[in-house]
Design an enzyme around this catalytic site. Structure first.
Site: not given
Ligand SMILES: Cc1ncc(C[n+]2csc(CCOP(=O)(O)OP(=O)(O)O)c2C)c(N)n1
Ligand SMILES: [Mg+2]
Lengths: 374, 326
Positions: A273, A277, A286
Site C-alpha cells: 500500500r 490507508h 506509523y
Molecule cells: C470488522 C471490521 N473491523 C474494523 C474495521 C475498520 N477497518 C477498516 S479497514 C481496516 C484495515 C483492513 O486491513 P486489510 O484487511 O489488510 O485491508 P486493507 O485496508 O489493507 O486493504 C480496518 C481495521 C472494519 N472496517 N471492519
C-alpha cells in the site's frame, strides 16, 4: 470402547505414543514479470502484446481514478476514500481472469476490478461520494457492492458459489479482501465451508503489508497468508501481486479448477500500500518513508511499461496519449457525478423493504413534513 | 385434518415450501440425517435430498453469511441456528448485510432469507439454551422478527416468512414445541406478517404478549375471568415491524395495558410498546402501563428457572394490581 483383543491390537499399539504425522504444506509462488520488467519463464498464453497493453491501460486508469478521487476528497466533493495506489495489478489481474458472468465480491480497494468489470467511473464516484445509487451497477448486475466490515463478505461468496453449483452453472465467485481480513473468524469459517463443499469460489487476499497502522507481522505469526488455506484442506497460492500477469494467471488457474468442480483456492497477492490507508489517515505517523520509497521500486505500472517498451510496443507518445485519455474520461465522469440528479430524502425509506410496512407510515410522513418546512 | 405439535407444524411448513418452490433450501447444524436437534427438519433430507437440506459445520456466522449470498443469488435459504443463545455471531451478518443489502444496492440485490432459532426457557436445559433476546433483533431496520405461539400460527407464519422478499428471523418458543397439539391443515395458506393476533376478547384490560407467554397469559386470563376480570389478549406475532394499531385500538377500548414477555425487563421489547402507548394513548389510559417480565438477571440454571420465567400467577397478580389502580 472395549480394547481389541485380536491381532489388530498390534496395529493399535503402534499408534500409541509420539508419532510424527507428515502434513503437506506446499505453497506455489507465481511470478512472471519482475520489478525491473524482466520476464521469468515463458509468459502465459493470454499475455500477447495487445492484451498486455489492455491490462496496462486498465491499471493506469485505476491510478488516474485514484488521483482524481483524492483530489475531489481534498476539495470537499467526495467522502472518505480508500486509495489503491501501488496495488493496481491485483484488482485488474483478478478481474481480467474472470468471465463477465462470474460474480465479484470486492472489498473497498478493488476499484480496478470494478472498472474492468463494467462498473462506471461515475458509479464509483457516487458510491465514494456517499450515494447508494452508486451501487446500482448498470453493468455487472450480480456483482456485490463494496463490503466495509472486514472479511464479512467472505461467507457471501460461499453462498453465491453454492447457488451457482446448485443451478449447475459454469460460473464462479471471486472474493477479494486484505491481509488484515485473514485474521477474522468469518474468513476462516468461509474457506472452511467452501472446502467442505468444494465450491467454485476463489478467495484473493491482497496482502498490502498493512491493515491501517498494523503491519503484516503483527497480524499473524503465519509465514504466509496463503498457508492459512491448508488447514481448511484448501489450496493456497502465493503470487506476486504487483505483476498483473502473475495475478491473472493465478486467478485463471484457480477459476478453471473451480469450474472443473475441484473446489476453492486462496490466493495471496503480495503487494504494498503506497498511499495512506484512506484520505482520513496519515500513514507517516506509523510508517517510515524509507520503507515506502523502497517499495516504489517494485510498483506494478512501471515494470509492465518497461517490459512493453523493451518489446517496442510502447513509447512516450503512447503514454502521453493514454494519460490524456484517462484524464478526459475522469473529467466526464466527475461532471456526471457532480451533476447527479437530486434525490429526495424519502429514498431512505424506498428500498428498506420490498414494500414499506405500515408501521413506517408515521415516520415517512414526519420526514415529508420536515422537508416542507425546510 | 391431523393434530400437530408446533414443531411438527414447522416441519410441515418447511416441506410445503420446499415442494412449492425449488429455490427454498434448508441449512444448519444437524438439520440433515439427524433432522435437527428438535426434529424440526426431520425427514426433509429423504424427501428433498442432501443438496437442498444441508448440514453445515459449526459456524453460525457463516450459516448466516452463506444465506445472505444464496439469497442475493436467487435462492430462499431457511437457516437453522440450534439455539438462540448461539445466534449472537449472526448479528453481524444480519445488521451489516442481510437487513441492508436491498437498500445498499437500491433494490438490485435482495435478501429473502429466513433464520430460524428456538428460544426461551422451560425445558430444563443447559446454560445458554434458554435465552430470550428477541429485542436485540427488533433493533434492526430492514429485518422482520416473527414469533409464533401455536402450531397453526407456526405453519402459517413460517410459510409467510419464507415467501417474504426480505430477511426474517423466526424465533420458535421451544417450550411450546410439543406442549399442545391442534389441527393444522396443510393447505399452503400463509398467515399475514406484520399483524397482531387477538387471542381473546375482553373489555377490562389489554394484555400484550408473544411466544410461549401467550400460553401462560391465556391461563392467567382464565383465572381472571373467574374473578370477573375480562382480559383482551394480543399475540404480537411480528415484533418488527410492529402492528401498533391493533394494540392501540384495544388499549383505547380497555384503558389498561399489561405487557408480558419472557425476556428480561430492561431494554426488552415491552419497553417499546410501553413507550408508544405513552406517546399515543395517554388520554385513554386509566392506569399506568405495567410489564411482567423475567427478572433483570442472568438466565438461571434450571433449578431456579421457574422463579425466573413469568408464571400465570405473576401475570394475574399484575393484572389485578392494574384493575385495583382504576
Ligand atoms: C470488522 C471490521 N473491523 C474494523 C474495521 C475498520 N477497518 C477498516 S479497514 C481496516 C484495515 C483492513 O486491513 P486489510 O484487511 O489488510 O485491508 P486493507 O485496508 O489493507 O486493504 C480496518 C481495521 C472494519 N472496517 N471492519
Ligand atoms: Mg492490508
Amino acid at each position: 470402547m472395549v480394547p481389541p483383543t485380536d491381532s489388530k491390537a498390534n496395529d493399535a499399539e503402534q499408534s500409541i505414543g509420539n508419532v510424527q504425522l507428515d502434513v503437506h504444506l506446499r505453497i506455489r509462488r507465481i511470478g512472471y514479470i519482475d520489478a525491473t520488467g524482466k520476464v521469468h519463464g515463458a509468459l502465459p498464453e493470454f499475455a500477447d502484446t495487445q492484451e498486455l497493453i489492455r491490462l496496462y491501460r486498465a491499471m493506469v486508469l485505476t491510478r488516474v481514478f485514484d488521483e482524481k478521487a483524492i483530489a475531489l476528497q481534498r476539495t470537499g466533493r467526495l467522502g472518505t476514500y480508500a486509495s489503491s495506489l501501488g496495488q493496481e495489478a491485483t484488482p485488474v489481474g483478478v478481474a481480467a481472469a474472470m468471465r463477465s458472468d462470474d460474480v465479484l465480491l470486492p472489498s473497498f480497494r478493488e476499484h480496478g476490478a470494478q472498472l474492468w468489470r463494467g462498473v462506471s467511473t461515475e458509479e464509483l464516484l457516487l458510491f465514494w461520494g456517499g450515494d447508494e445509487r452508486g451501487n446500482d451497477f448498470k453493468g455487472p448486475r450480480e456483482d456485490f457492492p463494496v463490503s466495509v466490515p472486514v472479511a464479512s463478505h467472505a461467507p457471501h461468496a460461499v453462498g453465491v458459489a453454492l447457488a451457482m453449483r446448485l443451478r449447475g452453472e459454469d460460473r464462479a465467485a471471486v472474493c477479494v479482501f486484505g491481509d488484515g481480513a485473514t485474521s477474522k473468524g468469518d474468513f476462516y469459517e468461509a474457506i472452511n465451508l467452501a472446502g467442505v463443499w468444494r465450491l467454485p469460489v476463489v478467495f484473493v487476499a491482497t496482502n498490502n503489508q498493512w491493515a491501517i497502522s498494523v503491519p503484516r507481522s503483527a497480524q499473524t505469526a503465519a509465514e504466509t497468508l496463503a498457508q492459512k488455506a491448508i488447514a481448511a484442506g484448501v489450496e493456497g497460492v502465493l503470487v506476486d501481486g504487483n505483476d498483473v500477469v502473475s495475478v491473472r494467471a493465478a486467478v485463471e488457474t484457480a477459476l478453471a479448477k473451480a469450474r472443473a468442480g475441484d473446489g476453492p483456492t486462496l490466493i495471496e497477492a503480495e503487494t504494498y500500500r503506497l498511499g495512506d490507508h484512506t484520505t482520513a489517515d496519515d500513514a507517516s505517523r506509523y510508517r517510515d518513508d524509507a520503507e515506502v520509497s523502497a517499495h516504489w521500486k517494485s510498483e506494478p505500472l512501471s515494470r509492465l511499461r518497461q517490459y512493453l517498451t523493451d518489446q517496442g510496443a510502447w513509447d512516450h507518445d503512447d503514454e502521453e496519449a493514454l494519460l490524456a485519455d484517462c484524464a478526459a474520461q475522469m473529467e466526464v465522469a466527475t461532471e456526471a457525478y457532480l451533476a447527479a440528479g437530486p434525490w429526495s430524502p424519502e429514498a431512505i425509506f424506498t428500498h428498506l423493504y420490498a414494500t414499506l410496512p405500515a408501521d413506517y407510515r408515521d415516520q415517512l410522513a414526519a420526514l415529508k413534513r420536515e422537508m416542507i418546512n425546510d | 385434518m391431523t393434530e400437530r405439535s408446533l414443531v411438527e407444524a414447522i416441519n410441515l411448513a418447511l416441506s410445503r415450501a420446499m415442494t412449492e418452490d425449488e429455490s427454498v433450501l434448508v441449512l444448519g447444524e444437524d438439520v440433515g440425517v439427524d433432522g435437527g436437534v428438535f426434529r424440526a427438519t426431520a425427514g426433509l433430507i429423504d424427501r428433498f435430498g442432501a443438496e437442498r437440506v444441508r448440514d453445515t459445520p459449526i459456524s453460525e456466522a457463516v450459516i448466516a453469511g452463506v444465506s445472505v449470498g444464496l439469497a442475493a443469488a436467487g435462492f430462499r435459504p431457511v437457516a437453522e441456528i440450534q439455539f438462540m443463545g448461539f445466534s449472537l455471531t449472526v448479528l453481524d451478518q444480519l445488521v451489516n448485510h442481510a437487513s441492508r443489502l436491498r437498500n445498499r444496492t437500491q433494490g438490485r440485490l435482495t435478501c429473502p432469507m429466513v433464520l430460524r432459532a428456538p428460544y426461551g426457557g422451560g425445558i430444563h436445559a443447559l446454560e445458554h439454551h434458554s435465552e430470550s433476546f428477541e429485542a436485540l433483533f427488533t433493533h434492526i431496520p430492514g429485518l422482520r422478527v416473527v414469533i409464533p405461539s401455536s402450531p397453526r400460527r407456526a405453519y402459517g407464519l413460517l410459510l409467510a416468512a419464507i415467501r417474504d422478499p426480505d430477511p426474517v428471523v423466526f424465533f420458535e418458543p421451544k417450550r411450546l414445541y410439543r406442549l399442545a397439539r391442534e389441527e393444522v391443515a396443510d393447505d399452503g395458506e400463509a398467515l399475514p406478517l406484520d399483524q397482531c393476533v387477538t387471542l381473546r376478547n375482553g373489555s377490562d384490560l389489554t394484555v400484550v404478549t408473544w411466544g410461549a407467554m401467550c400460553h401462560d397469559t391465556l391461563m392467567a386470563a382464565k383465572t381472571l375471568e373467574d374473578e370477573g376480570i375480562e382480559a383482551e389478549v394480543i399475540d404480537v406475532a411480528t415484533l418488527r415491524p410492529l402492528d401498533f394499531a391493533t394494540i392501540l385500538t384495544s388499549v383505547e377500548k380497555t384503558g389498561r395495558c399489561l405487557i408480558v414477555h419472557e425476556a428480561v425487563m430492561t431494554g426488552g421489547f415491552g419497553g417499546e410498546i410501553a413507550a408508544r402507548l405513552a406517546e399515543h394513548a395517554l388520554m385513554s389510559l386509566l392506569a399506568p402501563v405495567k410489564r411482567v417480565t423475567a427478572w433483570d438477571t442472568v438466565v438461571p440454571y434450571p433449578r431456579h428457572e421457574s422463579h425466573f420465567i413469568p408464571s400465570p400467577a405473576r401475570i394475574a397478580a399484575a393484572a389485578r394490581e392494574i384493575m385495583e389502580f382504576a
